[in-house]
Every structure is written in structure tokens, then in C-alpha cells.
Design a protein around this motif. Structure first.
Motif, PDB file in Angstrom:
ATOM      1  N   LYS A   3      36.373  23.819  54.038  1.00 55.86           N
ATOM      2  CA  LYS A   3      36.389  23.723  52.590  1.00 55.86           C
ATOM      3  C   LYS A   3      37.384  24.728  52.012  1.00 55.86           C
ATOM      4  N   ARG A   4      38.243  24.256  51.091  1.00 53.09           N
ATOM      5  CA  ARG A   4      39.204  25.148  50.465  1.00 53.09           C
ATOM      6  C   ARG A   4      38.489  26.108  49.527  1.00 53.09           C
ATOM      7  N   LEU A   5      38.696  27.400  49.721  1.00 51.48           N
ATOM      8  CA  LEU A   5      38.085  28.401  48.864  1.00 51.48           C
ATOM      9  C   LEU A   5      38.757  28.425  47.500  1.00 51.48           C
ATOM     10  N   THR A   6      37.991  28.829  46.498  1.00 51.51           N
ATOM     11  CA  THR A   6      38.530  28.985  45.149  1.00 51.51           C
ATOM     12  C   THR A   6      38.766  30.468  44.858  1.00 51.51           C
ATOM     13  N   ILE A   7      39.507  30.726  43.786  1.00 55.38           N
ATOM     14  CA  ILE A   7      39.738  32.111  43.381  1.00 55.38           C
ATOM     15  C   ILE A   7      38.413  32.790  43.041  1.00 55.38           C
ATOM     16  N   SER A   8      37.508  32.044  42.432  1.00 57.63           N
ATOM     17  CA  SER A   8      36.205  32.606  42.064  1.00 57.63           C
ATOM     18  C   SER A   8      35.442  33.071  43.292  1.00 57.63           C
ATOM     19  N   GLU A   9      35.510  32.278  44.373  1.00 59.79           N
ATOM     20  CA  GLU A   9      34.801  32.659  45.601  1.00 59.79           C
ATOM     21  C   GLU A   9      35.447  33.882  46.256  1.00 59.79           C
ATOM     22  N   ILE A  10      36.787  33.943  46.222  1.00 54.21           N
ATOM     23  CA  ILE A  10      37.477  35.115  46.748  1.00 54.21           C
ATOM     24  C   ILE A  10      37.082  36.357  45.948  1.00 54.21           C
ATOM     25  N   ALA A  11      37.006  36.208  44.622  1.00 51.76           N
ATOM     26  CA  ALA A  11      36.628  37.319  43.748  1.00 51.76           C
ATOM     27  C   ALA A  11      35.209  37.794  44.050  1.00 51.76           C
ATOM     28  N   ARG A  12      34.269  36.846  44.248  1.00 51.26           N
ATOM     29  CA  ARG A  12      32.867  37.212  44.543  1.00 51.26           C
ATOM     30  C   ARG A  12      32.779  37.973  45.861  1.00 51.26           C
ATOM     31  N   MET A  13      33.519  37.499  46.878  1.00 48.50           N
ATOM     32  CA  MET A  13      33.483  38.136  48.194  1.00 48.50           C
ATOM     33  C   MET A  13      34.100  39.530  48.159  1.00 48.50           C
ATOM     34  N   ALA A  14      35.110  39.718  47.285  1.00 49.03           N
ATOM     35  CA  ALA A  14      35.768  41.021  47.198  1.00 49.03           C
ATOM     36  C   ALA A  14      35.076  41.957  46.204  1.00 49.03           C
ATOM     37  N   VAL A  16      35.223  41.686  42.865  1.00 43.79           N
ATOM     38  CA  VAL A  16      36.105  41.940  41.723  1.00 43.79           C
ATOM     39  C   VAL A  16      36.083  40.713  40.807  1.00 43.79           C
ATOM     40  N   SER A  17      36.791  40.804  39.701  1.00 39.66           N
ATOM     41  CA  SER A  17      36.847  39.678  38.767  1.00 39.66           C
ATOM     42  C   SER A  17      37.870  38.643  39.236  1.00 39.66           C
ATOM     43  N   THR A  18      37.734  37.410  38.731  1.00 40.82           N
ATOM     44  CA  THR A  18      38.718  36.373  39.048  1.00 40.82           C
ATOM     45  C   THR A  18      40.086  36.734  38.479  1.00 40.82           C
ATOM     46  N   ALA A  19      40.097  37.431  37.339  1.00 42.63           N
ATOM     47  CA  ALA A  19      41.370  37.864  36.745  1.00 42.63           C
ATOM     48  C   ALA A  19      42.110  38.830  37.672  1.00 42.63           C
ATOM     49  N   THR A  20      41.343  39.693  38.356  1.00 41.89           N
ATOM     50  CA  THR A  20      41.961  40.637  39.298  1.00 41.89           C
ATOM     51  C   THR A  20      42.596  39.898  40.463  1.00 41.89           C
ATOM     52  N   VAL A  21      41.879  38.907  41.006  1.00 37.32           N
ATOM     53  CA  VAL A  21      42.427  38.117  42.116  1.00 37.32           C
ATOM     54  C   VAL A  21      43.671  37.361  41.650  1.00 37.32           C
ATOM     55  N   SER A  22      43.625  36.811  40.457  1.00 36.62           N
ATOM     56  CA  SER A  22      44.767  36.076  39.916  1.00 36.62           C
ATOM     57  C   SER A  22      45.983  36.990  39.778  1.00 36.62           C
ATOM     58  N   TYR A  49      43.056  32.445  53.219  1.00 35.88           N
ATOM     59  CA  TYR A  49      43.175  31.763  51.938  1.00 35.88           C
ATOM     60  C   TYR A  49      44.637  31.511  51.585  1.00 35.88           C
ATOM     61  N   HIS A  50      44.929  30.330  51.058  1.00 40.75           N
ATOM     62  CA  HIS A  50      46.273  29.991  50.587  1.00 40.75           C
ATOM     63  C   HIS A  50      46.179  29.447  49.178  1.00 40.75           C
ATOM     64  N   ILE A  51      47.167  29.796  48.361  1.00 35.15           N
ATOM     65  CA  ILE A  51      47.193  29.298  46.981  1.00 35.15           C
ATOM     66  C   ILE A  51      47.466  27.796  46.987  1.00 35.15           C
ATOM     67  N   ASN A  52      46.743  27.063  46.171  1.00 30.10           N
ATOM     68  CA  ASN A  52      47.022  25.647  45.962  1.00 30.10           C
ATOM     69  C   ASN A  52      48.145  25.555  44.934  1.00 30.10           C
ATOM     70  N   LEU A  53      49.395  25.575  45.443  1.00 29.84           N
ATOM     71  CA  LEU A  53      50.554  25.620  44.547  1.00 29.84           C
ATOM     72  C   LEU A  53      50.653  24.396  43.657  1.00 29.84           C
ATOM     73  N   GLN A  54      50.245  23.233  44.186  1.00 34.15           N
ATOM     74  CA  GLN A  54      50.332  22.014  43.387  1.00 34.15           C
ATOM     75  C   GLN A  54      49.411  22.101  42.168  1.00 34.15           C
TER      76      GLN A  54
END
Length: 335
Positions: A3-14, A16-22, A49-54
Motif C-alpha cells: 500500500k502506498r503511504l500518504t504524507i499523513s501516515e509518514i507524519a504520524r510515524m515521525a 510531526v505535522s503533515t506540513a513539516t513532512v511536506s 517512501y516515494h513522492i507521487n509526482l503525478q
């Protein structure tokens, strides 16, 4: 992980806020502590994790693509220039599409139009022409652009170059002080190329008020070795006068060096040799050649930094950036 992770999930695991990950993913570290940056990087590495550039492009109306058009992809200058830019763009999540105009204004136009059709976020251009009319379609498209190595007259685009005139004059003055009576520049046609004109003009200006004769030989891909040899012999009184060849480009230096060897002309005994070079290969020749050494890697880096600042909405501190070159005195000249 399937499953492709989202920025929100990366933020929760780290933690920090989603804005920080962004901000991290977009390379904005200025307001981020080293501890937070390390923590986010570790989570991204652990989860692959890889950014979904599209998806990001659709959201932000950007492609994260940068176009680069160079005049001659076979020239080592272009490769080093690309490497410098690519390093900077990679750090900010951009990819470069490298195009070759092959010193053709028509091909250059087509390559630039292809980049506009691909909706690149910005362009780095080593232009063929100095005429702004040839680039009006880019201005109309309102695509950010940085000019590198050369100039376009009367355009207000940022430029990254070196002081071609200044360094060429310093080299010419050195040649004159060493007692040379003739300076023969060898280059591709000077017309419609600001860089070559600046380098040649500097030689002429340095020789004003002296008894030094300045001459030139213009060549292209069809020019034969026999023709160049005959011109050298004619302009140096069959090597009787104390003369120096000044190659206005690194690739021309390579051809001159091979030609002199072919016709058994010794450097510097029979004739001196210098060049405005793109790479440090002149020190590999025997004898080592005195050159003005450009820094295309730094020019590529500066071009990329300027374009990123434009894309980020930051004001430019200066329109023209001059990257330092270096005069490297070796043993291809003789007192």
C-alpha cells in the motif's frame, strides 16, 4: 509494503505535522531542526517512501520537470554543466530533460517548443542566437528561463556566465608581455556568438598601441586540416615570426593540437598555443597548455539555484551572475 503511504501516515510515524513532512519533501529546511529533519529522513528511508509526482503535479499545477537545451551535447562543457544543474535540481525534487540544439537555430526552436508542450516548470538555455526575436515565443508562454554561458540581447532574463572579455584580455596581455608578435585566434564563426566576439575583441583591445598583429582563422566541420595548416603558415610567415595560436574554445584546442602534431609543428618551439578551455584536459597534453579554465559545473549549479528561486517566488538579487574562471599558466608559451 504494497500500500502506498500518504504524507499523513509518514507524519504520524515521525511524530510531526503533515506540513513539516511536506516542507521536507520540497527541500525547505530553513525552519526545521536537524533532529526533526533526521527523524523524517529515517522514516522515509525505512518505509521506502516515494513522492507521487503525478498527484502532486495535478494538485500544484506543476510537472517537476526542468528543460535544459545546450548548443552541442558532444562538448564536454555541456556534460559538466548538466551535472552541476542536475545535482541541485535532484535535491529539490526536480528532473531535467536534456535537449541538444546541435548549433541549429531551427532545431533549437523545435526543442524549446517540445519543452513548452511538455509544460516544464522552467528552462535553462545555452542560446544559439543573440536575437531576442528568436525567443519571443518563450516570453509569450511565460515559462521561467535562465540563460547560461551566452547572452540574448535586450532580454530581461537572468544570465549565468563568465567574464569572457576580462579573462581573454588578461591572457592576451600575458602573451604580449612574453614578446609574441602575432596572435592568431582559431574558432568557429564569430558572427552571432557573443562569447566568441567578446574573447576576440579582448585580444584586439589588448594589442592596441603595440606592434602585435592580431589575426583569425574561422573554421567549421567542413574545414580541412590542409586549409588550417596553410593559413597558419601564411599568417606566421612560415613560422618565422614569434606567433601564438589562441583557440577560443576547448574543442578547437583539441583539433589544433592534433593538427600541429600531424604537420610536425612543435609547441612552443615553433609556435605558442593557448586556449579558453572548458575542462582541465589541457594539462594532460604534452606540453601542457596555458588556458583560461572555466567552471561549467559551478555555472550549472548557479543556473539551477536561480531557477529554483524564481519558481519559489523569491526575488532575484542580480540579473547577471559571473562565475569565476582561472588563468592556468603552463609551458606552451616561451619567452
Amino acid at each position: 509494503m504494497n500500500k502506498r503511504l500518504t504524507i499523513s501516515e509518514i507524519a504520524r510515524m515521525a511524530g510531526v505535522s503533515t506540513a513539516t513532512v511536506s516542507r521536507y519533501l520540497n527541500g525547505h529546511f530553513d525552519k526545521m531542526s536537524d533532529e526533526t529533519r533526521t527523524k523524517v529522513q529515517q522514516i522515509i528511508s525505512d518505509t521506502n517512501y516515494h513522492i507521487n509526482l503525478q498527484a502532486q503535479s495535478l494538485k500544484n499545477q506543476t510537472t517537476h520537470l526542468i528543460g535544459m537545451v545546450v548548443a552541442d551535447i558532444e562538448n564536454i562543457f555541456s556534460s559538466i554543466l548538466f551535472k552541476g544543474s542536475d545535482k541541485v535540481f535532484e535535491q529539490h525534487g526536480y528532473q531535467i530533460l536534456l535537449m541538444n540544439s546541435d548549433n541549429s537555430i531551427k532545431r533549437e526552436h523545435n526543442q524549446l517548443q517540445r519543452l513548452l508542450d511538455l509544460q516544464v516548470d522552467g528552462i535553462i538555455l545555452q542560446p544559439i542566437s543573440t536575437d531576442p526575436k528568436n525567443y519571443e515565443f518563450i516570453r509569450i508562454a511565460d515559462t521561467p528561463i535562465v540563460i547560461v554561458d551566452r547572452k540574448i540581447n535586450q532580454e530581461n532574463w537572468p544570465e549565468v556566465s563568465t567574464d569572457n572579455y576580462g579573462y581573454s584580455k588578461v591572457l592576451s596581455e600575458l602573451i604580449i608581455r612574453m614578446g609574441y608578435k602575432r596572435i592568431i585566434t582559431i574558432s568557429e564563426p564569430l558572427s552571432d556568438n557573443e562569447v566568441r566576439m567578446d574573447r576576440y575583441q579582448a585580444v584586439q583591445d589588448a594589442a592596441k598601441g603595440t606592434n602585435v598583429i592580431v589575426d583569425r582563422i574561422e573554421i567549421d566541420t567542413e574545414t580541412t586540416d590542409d586549409f588550417i595548416y596553410s593559413q597558419i603558415m601564411k599568417k606566421t610567415d612560415a613560422l618565422k615570426s614569434k606567433s601564438v595560436i589562441y583557440a577560443l574554445k576547448g574543442t578547437v584546442l583539441m583539433r589544433v593540437r592534433k593538427l600541429l602534431s600531424k604537420f610536425h609543428i612543435l609547441i612552443p618551439k615553433d609556435i605558442g598555443v593557448t586556449a579558453f578551455d572548458d575542462w582541465d584536459w589541457a594539462q594532460l597534453m604534452q606540453p601542457q597548455i596555458t588556458t583560461i579554465q572555466q567552471n561549467p559545473k559551478k555555472m550549472g549549479e548557479k543556473s539551477a539555484e536561480i531557477l529554483i528561486n524564481i519558481l519559489s517566488g523569491n526575488p532575484l538579487s542580480q540579473k547577471t551572475v559571473l562565475v569565476e574562471s582561472e588563468l592556468k599558466i603552463r609551458n606552451s608559451l616561451i619567452d
